[in-house]
Write a protein that holds these residues in place. Structure first.
Motif, PDB file in Angstrom:
ATOM      1  N   GLU B 258      50.275   2.799 -14.571  1.00 39.62           N
ATOM      2  CA  GLU B 258      50.030   2.458 -13.168  1.00 39.62           C
ATOM      3  C   GLU B 258      51.283   2.576 -12.305  1.00 39.62           C
ATOM      4  O   GLU B 258      51.696   1.634 -11.619  1.00 39.62           O
ATOM      5  N   LYS B 259      51.910   3.738 -12.384  1.00 44.01           N
ATOM      6  CA  LYS B 259      53.129   3.990 -11.608  1.00 44.01           C
ATOM      7  C   LYS B 259      52.893   5.092 -10.579  1.00 44.01           C
ATOM      8  O   LYS B 259      52.149   6.050 -10.833  1.00 44.01           O
ATOM      9  N   SER B 260      53.573   4.959  -9.436  1.00 46.62           N
ATOM     10  CA  SER B 260      53.502   5.976  -8.381  1.00 46.62           C
ATOM     11  C   SER B 260      54.765   6.827  -8.409  1.00 46.62           C
ATOM     12  O   SER B 260      55.861   6.288  -8.537  1.00 46.62           O
ATOM     13  N   PRO B 261      54.609   8.133  -8.248  1.00 47.81           N
ATOM     14  CA  PRO B 261      55.810   8.977  -8.278  1.00 47.81           C
ATOM     15  C   PRO B 261      56.823   8.629  -7.187  1.00 47.81           C
ATOM     16  O   PRO B 261      58.035   8.658  -7.435  1.00 47.81           O
ATOM     17  N   HIS B 262      56.346   8.270  -6.001  1.00 45.26           N
ATOM     18  CA  HIS B 262      57.317   7.968  -4.934  1.00 45.26           C
ATOM     19  C   HIS B 262      58.030   6.643  -5.177  1.00 45.26           C
ATOM     20  O   HIS B 262      59.184   6.480  -4.774  1.00 45.26           O
ATOM     21  N   ASP B 263      57.364   5.706  -5.872  1.00 44.13           N
ATOM     22  CA  ASP B 263      58.078   4.472  -6.260  1.00 44.13           C
ATOM     23  C   ASP B 263      59.153   4.785  -7.303  1.00 44.13           C
ATOM     24  O   ASP B 263      60.252   4.240  -7.253  1.00 44.13           O
ATOM     25  N   ILE B 264      58.793   5.659  -8.249  1.00 50.37           N
ATOM     26  CA  ILE B 264      59.773   6.030  -9.276  1.00 50.37           C
ATOM     27  C   ILE B 264      60.976   6.713  -8.616  1.00 50.37           C
ATOM     28  O   ILE B 264      62.124   6.471  -8.977  1.00 50.37           O
ATOM     29  N   LEU B 265      60.691   7.558  -7.628  1.00 50.46           N
ATOM     30  CA  LEU B 265      61.788   8.228  -6.920  1.00 50.46           C
ATOM     31  C   LEU B 265      62.703   7.202  -6.252  1.00 50.46           C
ATOM     32  O   LEU B 265      63.934   7.344  -6.266  1.00 50.46           O
ATOM     33  N   ASN B 266      62.112   6.156  -5.693  1.00 47.20           N
ATOM     34  CA  ASN B 266      62.940   5.114  -5.079  1.00 47.20           C
ATOM     35  C   ASN B 266      63.758   4.349  -6.116  1.00 47.20           C
ATOM     36  O   ASN B 266      64.895   3.963  -5.863  1.00 47.20           O
ATOM     37  N   THR B 267      63.151   4.136  -7.300  1.00 44.59           N
ATOM     38  CA  THR B 267      63.897   3.489  -8.376  1.00 44.59           C
ATOM     39  C   THR B 267      65.107   4.336  -8.752  1.00 44.59           C
ATOM     40  O   THR B 267      66.228   3.832  -8.878  1.00 44.59           O
ATOM     41  N   PHE B 268      64.870   5.620  -8.918  1.00 42.10           N
ATOM     42  CA  PHE B 268      65.940   6.565  -9.265  1.00 42.10           C
ATOM     43  C   PHE B 268      67.021   6.573  -8.177  1.00 42.10           C
ATOM     44  O   PHE B 268      68.211   6.411  -8.440  1.00 42.10           O
TER      45      PHE B 268
END
Lengths: 100, 441
Positions: B258-268
């Protein structure tokens, strides 16, 4: 550097036929499937352009306007709800990348 | 247009343009159809174009004042990442300053458009200068089939006929599916979403920050925290006055976690080391594009049938065995080999699978399928949870211990390593990974 909201990110995208009020959607979603039998409703979080949203009642809605034609939903949806195509150059929306 | 073409190429990306260049050079009469406003307008990549094939298509491309490419790579970095730290393997060499370069960073909207210009120059010098075309703004709706042989394409109500069709339509290969070479539904198992930002700087700031000299550039891949526990990895490439910063994340894994790619990008992007690296830039574009993992199981059943060939991402050609993410170079080579097969077919007057299968043979003999076949174990390993989670955590933990000087008696490195292993993995797991790694690389 401030982390951007998705809406700000999408604001940087150039879309074709942006001025047209009537566009032909290039993706058709049978949200009846999303809202009846789908166990995960994953398009509401895997879509990089947030074209799929969930309302307060947990119902899935789809809008094509922000679509950047990446294809993610076509693979992510394993329920047969997404009928995916590319936009028509004349009457569809779709992207034109400035950098790519 | 009533006359028949030797070949219709669907798609003005790297595979399609490479094929077009070879067809033009061999005086073939062809039509290349691109759905975007111009070649490249709908294309996205990381992206580094690796290898020397570009020099075959555009000899001396590096001498051009403002060619379609951004920077050549002479600096490579592979970074393991946990929540706080990065631990990098860094290699830079003036050896890579020599031409033809072994890798150039590209932005596709500019690069593909430039390459299409080169193809047009080649068409202009060919015997069919007035009969071969690059046509944009046209979406191909269907490959026309007669007795299971491709005979042309349909767009809207209009039909164009040809002896052969090269499908270079990209990863979302609807026409490949229509002609029956791939299933209608391709599951998410071996597909990843790539998303990236292009971030602009003052060119001098960029060059100073990344120690670039002239048109030299750096490529940096990231494993670990960059994808927030999801299968995949991050990347950073330097362009002329921008960087491409992004990641690829497994679609099935995002679905399950249940992860969003744009959230992951913000984490990165929010990682302290990345924050220091990208400070001060202005985001000028956000983009996304699906890629395959390079797992052979997602490749089409076959890459040809009567009158039709699959090149580039239509065939899910992608390769990442930990050294580099290769996709565009595979597209280029497959386009070249595909077009060479069409030239042979024209000479023989036989566009059936009898000739088309020679494309598959040529691809099998080339580095493209040799590498894809030889490094499948590495692909599986890189996409295993140990590699995007445990190993980067362990390495960074060891780095933190090793580089800490706290005026206490210092432990031997071996002891530190042993502690890190116990915390993040086990000797047994590591032996398994090491064994797999030694075998696969």
């Amino acid at each position: 550097m401030n982390l951007m909201k998705l809406s700000e990110r999408l604001g940087l995208v150039s879309y074709r036929n942006q001025a047209k009020s009537e566009i032909k959607p290039h993706i058709e979603v049978d949200t009846d499937i999303c809202n009846s039998t789908c166990p995960h409703k994953c398009t509401t979080y895997v879509c990089p352009a947030n074209c799929y949203t969930m309302d307060e009642d947990g119902k899935v809605h789809f809008q094509v306007e922000d679509c950047i034609e990446c294809g993610t939903c076509m693979y992510a949806c394993d329920q047969g709800a997404v009928d995916w195509n590319y936009p028509d150059p004349e009457v569809g929306r779709g992207v034109t990348w400035n950098f790519g | 247009m009533d006359e028949k073409f030797d070949c219709i190429i669907v798609g003005g990306g790297i595979a399609g343009l490479a094929a077009a260049m070879i067809l033009a050079r061999n005086n073939m009469k062809f039509l290349l159809i691109e759905k975007g406003e111009f070649a490249g307008s709908k294309n996205v990549s990381g992206g580094v174009l690796w290898g020397h094939d570009l020099a075959r298509l555009v000899p001396g491309y590096w001498e051009e004042e403002d060619g379609g490419w951004e920077r050549f790579i002479n600096h490579r970095r592979l970074t393991f990442m946990d929540e706080q730290s990065t631990f990098s393997i860094d290699f830079k060499s003036s050896h890579f300053n020599e031409t033809p370069y072994s890798g150039v960073v590209v932005l596709r909207s500019k690069f593909d458009r430039w390459l299409a210009g080169k193809v047009q120059e080649e068409i202009d010098q060919s015997d069919h200068a007035m009969e071969s075309f690059i046509a944009t703004n046209i979406k191909v709706d269907e490959v026309l089939m007669e007795n299971d042989k491709a005979v042309g394409i349909r767009t809207g109500d209009e039909e164009f006929h040809a002896d052969s069709v090269i499908l270079a339509e990209g990863v979302n290969n609807l026409l490949t599916r229509q002609v029956g070479l791939q299933d209608d539904y391709v599951p998410a198992d071996h597909m990843l979403t790539g998303i990236k930002e292009v971030i602009r700087y003052d060119q001098k700031v960029l060059e100073d920050r990344f120690q670039l000299n002239g048109l030299s550039g750096m490529s940096n891949e990231f494993v670990g925290y960059s994808t927030d526990g999801v299968e995949g990895g991050g990347f950073l490439y330097t362009n002329r006055d921008t960087i491409s910063l992004g990641l690829v994340a497994g679609i099935k894994d995002m679905r399950e976690k249940e992860k969003s790619p744009h959230d992951i990008l913000n984490t990165f992007k929010g990682h302290p080391v990345i924050q220091d690296t990208i400070k001060g830039g202005e985001v000028v574009e956000y983009s996304a594009h699906v890629v395959s993992s390079g797992d052979k199981r997602v490749m089409p059943k076959e890459l040809y049938k009567d009158g039709v060939l699959l090149c580039g991402e239509s065939a899910n050609l992608l390769m990442n065995a930990g050294k580099a993410i290769q996709g565009m170079d595979l597209a280029m080579r497959s386009g070249i080999l595909g077009a060479e097969t069409i030239v042979k077919a024209k000479e023989r007057g036989d566009f059936s699978s009898q000739t088309m299968k020679e494309y598959r043979q040529a691809l099998d003999e080339s580095y493209v399928m040799q590498d894809i076949n030889n490094f499948q174990d590495a692909v599986h390993m890189l996409h295993s949870p140990e590699m995007f989670k445990d190993v980067p955590n362990l390495i960074c933990d060891f780095g933190r211990k090793f580089f800490t000087i706290d005026n206490e008696p210092t432990k031997k490195s071996r002891e530190m390593m042993s502690e890190s292993i116990k915390e993040h993995s086990s000797y047994w797991d590591l032996i398994k990974i090491g064994f797999k790694g030694a075998k696969s690389l």
